[in-house]
Write a protein that holds these residues in place. Structure first.
Motif, PDB file in Angstrom:
ATOM      1  N   LYS A  26      -2.781  -0.418   9.697  1.00 24.43           N
ATOM      2  CA  LYS A  26      -1.851   0.597   9.192  1.00 24.43           C
ATOM      3  C   LYS A  26      -1.847   0.650   7.661  1.00 24.43           C
ATOM      4  CE  LYS A  26       1.259   0.750  13.114  1.00 24.43           C
ATOM      5  NZ  LYS A  26       2.620   0.566  13.596  1.00 24.43           N
ATOM      6  N   LEU A  27      -2.317  -0.410   7.012  1.00 27.68           N
ATOM      7  CA  LEU A  27      -2.360  -0.416   5.548  1.00 27.68           C
ATOM      8  C   LEU A  27      -3.338   0.624   5.012  1.00 27.68           C
ATOM      9  CD1 LEU A  27      -2.261  -4.245   4.825  1.00 27.68           C
ATOM     10  CD2 LEU A  27      -0.439  -2.590   4.424  1.00 27.68           C
ATOM     11  N   GLU A  28      -4.300   1.024   5.828  1.00 31.08           N
ATOM     12  CA  GLU A  28      -5.275   2.024   5.381  1.00 31.08           C
ATOM     13  C   GLU A  28      -4.639   3.390   5.150  1.00 31.08           C
ATOM     14  OE1 GLU A  28      -9.711   0.995   6.573  1.00 31.08           O
ATOM     15  OE2 GLU A  28      -8.499   1.498   8.327  1.00 31.08           O
ATOM     16  N   THR A  29      -3.440   3.618   5.679  1.00 34.24           N
ATOM     17  CA  THR A  29      -2.772   4.886   5.415  1.00 34.24           C
ATOM     18  C   THR A  29      -2.273   4.943   3.967  1.00 34.24           C
ATOM     19  OG1 THR A  29      -0.632   4.051   6.180  1.00 34.24           O
ATOM     20  CG2 THR A  29      -2.042   5.150   7.804  1.00 34.24           C
ATOM     21  N   PHE A  30      -2.051   3.766   3.349  1.00 37.39           N
ATOM     22  CA  PHE A  30      -1.565   3.727   1.970  1.00 37.39           C
ATOM     23  C   PHE A  30      -2.705   3.702   0.959  1.00 37.39           C
ATOM     24  CE2 PHE A  30       1.696   1.756   4.612  1.00 37.39           C
ATOM     25  CZ  PHE A  30       2.746   2.600   4.328  1.00 37.39           C
ATOM     26  N   PHE A  31      -3.832   3.085   1.328  1.00 45.82           N
ATOM     27  CA  PHE A  31      -4.983   3.012   0.432  1.00 45.82           C
ATOM     28  C   PHE A  31      -6.225   2.970   1.307  1.00 45.82           C
ATOM     29  CE2 PHE A  31      -7.891   0.767  -2.526  1.00 45.82           C
ATOM     30  CZ  PHE A  31      -7.779   1.633  -3.596  1.00 45.82           C
ATOM     31  N   ASP A  32      -7.032   4.025   1.239  1.00 44.11           N
ATOM     32  CA  ASP A  32      -8.134   4.160   2.192  1.00 44.11           C
ATOM     33  C   ASP A  32      -9.443   3.537   1.736  1.00 44.11           C
ATOM     34  OD1 ASP A  32      -8.541   5.965   0.177  1.00 44.11           O
ATOM     35  OD2 ASP A  32      -9.024   7.650   1.481  1.00 44.11           O
ATOM     36  N   ARG A  33      -9.454   2.868   0.583  1.00 46.27           N
ATOM     37  CA  ARG A  33     -10.700   2.295   0.077  1.00 46.27           C
ATOM     38  C   ARG A  33     -10.748   0.773   0.245  1.00 46.27           C
ATOM     39  NH1 ARG A  33     -11.131   4.073  -5.713  1.00 46.27           N
ATOM     40  NH2 ARG A  33     -13.114   2.985  -5.585  1.00 46.27           N
ATOM     41  N   ILE A  34     -10.053   0.244   1.239  1.00 43.28           N
ATOM     42  CA  ILE A  34     -10.093  -1.192   1.509  1.00 43.28           C
ATOM     43  C   ILE A  34     -11.464  -1.532   2.096  1.00 43.28           C
ATOM     44  CG2 ILE A  34      -9.084  -3.084   2.826  1.00 43.28           C
ATOM     45  CD1 ILE A  34      -6.470  -1.435   2.875  1.00 43.28           C
ATOM     46  N   VAL A  35     -12.157  -2.484   1.481  1.00 43.46           N
ATOM     47  CA  VAL A  35     -13.502  -2.846   1.920  1.00 43.46           C
ATOM     48  C   VAL A  35     -13.444  -3.734   3.154  1.00 43.46           C
ATOM     49  CG1 VAL A  35     -15.654  -3.970   1.239  1.00 43.46           C
ATOM     50  CG2 VAL A  35     -14.349  -2.661  -0.440  1.00 43.46           C
ATOM     51  N   GLU A  36     -12.745  -4.858   3.045  1.00 44.69           N
ATOM     52  CA  GLU A  36     -12.596  -5.770   4.170  1.00 44.69           C
ATOM     53  C   GLU A  36     -11.391  -6.658   3.936  1.00 44.69           C
ATOM     54  OE1 GLU A  36     -15.504  -8.876   4.756  1.00 44.69           O
ATOM     55  OE2 GLU A  36     -16.087  -8.787   2.654  1.00 44.69           O
ATOM     56  N   PHE A  59      -9.831  -7.084   0.164  1.00 44.54           N
ATOM     57  CA  PHE A  59     -10.784  -6.812  -0.898  1.00 44.54           C
ATOM     58  C   PHE A  59     -10.856  -5.300  -1.103  1.00 44.54           C
ATOM     59  CE2 PHE A  59     -12.059 -10.715   1.239  1.00 44.54           C
ATOM     60  CZ  PHE A  59     -12.075 -11.594   0.175  1.00 44.54           C
ATOM     61  N   VAL A  60     -10.486  -4.862  -2.292  1.00 47.94           N
ATOM     62  CA  VAL A  60     -10.558  -3.454  -2.660  1.00 47.94           C
ATOM     63  C   VAL A  60     -11.480  -3.357  -3.868  1.00 47.94           C
ATOM     64  CG1 VAL A  60      -8.278  -2.868  -1.753  1.00 47.94           C
ATOM     65  CG2 VAL A  60      -8.488  -3.634  -4.098  1.00 47.94           C
ATOM     66  N   PRO A  61     -12.045  -2.198  -4.140  1.00 48.00           N
ATOM     67  CA  PRO A  61     -12.957  -2.088  -5.286  1.00 48.00           C
ATOM     68  C   PRO A  61     -12.257  -2.505  -6.587  1.00 48.00           C
ATOM     69  CG  PRO A  61     -13.127  -0.155  -3.901  1.00 48.00           C
ATOM     70  CD  PRO A  61     -11.973  -0.962  -3.377  1.00 48.00           C
ATOM     71  N   GLY A  62     -12.764  -3.553  -7.208  1.00 41.71           N
ATOM     72  CA  GLY A  62     -12.228  -3.995  -8.487  1.00 41.71           C
ATOM     73  C   GLY A  62     -11.144  -5.047  -8.413  1.00 41.71           C
ATOM     74  N   ALA A  63     -10.718  -5.450  -7.213  1.00 49.18           N
ATOM     75  CA  ALA A  63      -9.636  -6.422  -7.126  1.00 49.18           C
ATOM     76  C   ALA A  63      -9.608  -7.075  -5.746  1.00 49.18           C
ATOM     77  CB  ALA A  63      -8.293  -5.763  -7.394  1.00 49.18           C
ATOM     78  N   THR A  64      -8.896  -8.191  -5.677  1.00 51.07           N
ATOM     79  CA  THR A  64      -8.593  -8.867  -4.419  1.00 51.07           C
ATOM     80  C   THR A  64      -7.087  -9.036  -4.361  1.00 51.07           C
ATOM     81  OG1 THR A  64     -10.689 -10.068  -4.477  1.00 51.07           O
ATOM     82  CG2 THR A  64      -8.977 -10.932  -3.042  1.00 51.07           C
ATOM     83  N   LEU A  65      -6.468  -8.514  -3.309  1.00 47.36           N
ATOM     84  CA  LEU A  65      -5.018  -8.591  -3.157  1.00 47.36           C
ATOM     85  C   LEU A  65      -4.686  -9.667  -2.125  1.00 47.36           C
ATOM     86  CD1 LEU A  65      -4.261  -4.770  -3.038  1.00 47.36           C
ATOM     87  CD2 LEU A  65      -4.248  -6.277  -5.017  1.00 47.36           C
ATOM     88  N   LYS A  93      -2.694   1.336  -6.260  1.00 42.69           N
ATOM     89  CA  LYS A  93      -3.120   2.736  -6.214  1.00 42.69           C
ATOM     90  C   LYS A  93      -2.520   3.537  -7.372  1.00 42.69           C
ATOM     91  CE  LYS A  93      -3.398   6.630  -3.032  1.00 42.69           C
ATOM     92  NZ  LYS A  93      -3.066   7.106  -1.687  1.00 42.69           N
ATOM     93  N   GLU A  94      -1.248   3.280  -7.686  1.00 37.64           N
ATOM     94  CA  GLU A  94      -0.614   3.965  -8.815  1.00 37.64           C
ATOM     95  C   GLU A  94      -1.313   3.631 -10.127  1.00 37.64           C
ATOM     96  OE1 GLU A  94       3.505   2.953  -8.665  1.00 37.64           O
ATOM     97  OE2 GLU A  94       3.835   4.065  -6.811  1.00 37.64           O
ATOM     98  N   LYS A  95      -1.733   2.390 -10.291  1.00 35.02           N
ATOM     99  CA  LYS A  95      -2.463   2.001 -11.500  1.00 35.02           C
ATOM    100  C   LYS A  95      -3.807   2.713 -11.566  1.00 35.02           C
ATOM    101  CE  LYS A  95      -0.584  -2.563 -12.415  1.00 35.02           C
ATOM    102  NZ  LYS A  95      -0.898  -4.007 -12.485  1.00 35.02           N
ATOM    103  N   GLN A  96      -4.473   2.843 -10.402  1.00 31.05           N
ATOM    104  CA  GLN A  96      -5.765   3.524 -10.363  1.00 31.05           C
ATOM    105  C   GLN A  96      -5.609   5.006 -10.728  1.00 31.05           C
ATOM    106  OE1 GLN A  96      -8.862   2.223  -9.700  1.00 31.05           O
ATOM    107  NE2 GLN A  96      -7.840   0.241  -9.785  1.00 31.05           N
ATOM    108  N   MET A  97      -4.545   5.637 -10.250  1.00 24.97           N
ATOM    109  CA  MET A  97      -4.299   7.045 -10.537  1.00 24.97           C
ATOM    110  C   MET A  97      -3.984   7.261 -12.019  1.00 24.97           C
ATOM    111  SD  MET A  97      -4.724   8.726  -7.822  1.00 24.97           S
ATOM    112  CE  MET A  97      -4.364   9.044  -6.137  1.00 24.97           C
ATOM    113  N   ALA A  98      -3.357   6.273 -12.654  1.00 25.16           N
ATOM    114  CA  ALA A  98      -2.972   6.412 -14.045  1.00 25.16           C
ATOM    115  C   ALA A  98      -4.186   6.400 -14.978  1.00 25.16           C
ATOM    116  CB  ALA A  98      -2.003   5.294 -14.439  1.00 25.16           C
TER     117      ALA A  98
END
Length: 99
Positions: A26-36, A59-65, A93-98
């Motif tokens: 369900k987290l993919e609804t908030f950010f769709d670029r999650i790698v794994e 793991f998302v592009p540019g970071a690990t959460l 995601k907000e930081k990426q949009m900024a």
């Protein structure tokens, strides 16, 4: 999303892994670029209190959460960890949009 489950010192049943997979998906609804992602399930018995720990690493592009939560059951810990991860994803995601 590709999700690896690691149960430390015990064997997690299919019902538990399916529950966690469903919540994390369900987290993919908030950010769709999650790698794994990786999920670690642990039993804790500190101070005579039996708790369960769920750690989620995405793991998302540019970071690990990362989020880690403890609760009396794996389901409650998973819900809390997914909620913490949702907040992190929205902030990321907000930081990426900024930019």
């Amino acid at each position: 999303m590709k999700l690896q489950m690691h149960s430390i010192h015990f064997e997690a049943d299919k019902q538990l892994t399916d529950f966690i997979q469903q919540r994390v998906d369900k987290l993919e609804t908030f950010f769709d670029r999650i790698v794994e992602g990786e999920v670690f399930l642990k039993h804790n018995n500190s101070d005579g209190i039996a708790t369960k720990t769920v750690e989620i690493k995405l793991f998302v592009p540019g970071a690990t959460l990362f989020s880690k939560e403890e609760a009396p059951s794996f389901e409650a810990a998973a819900d809390a960890a997914v909620e913490a991860m949702r907040r992190q994803l929205k902030k990321f995601k907000e930081k990426q949009m900024a930019h």
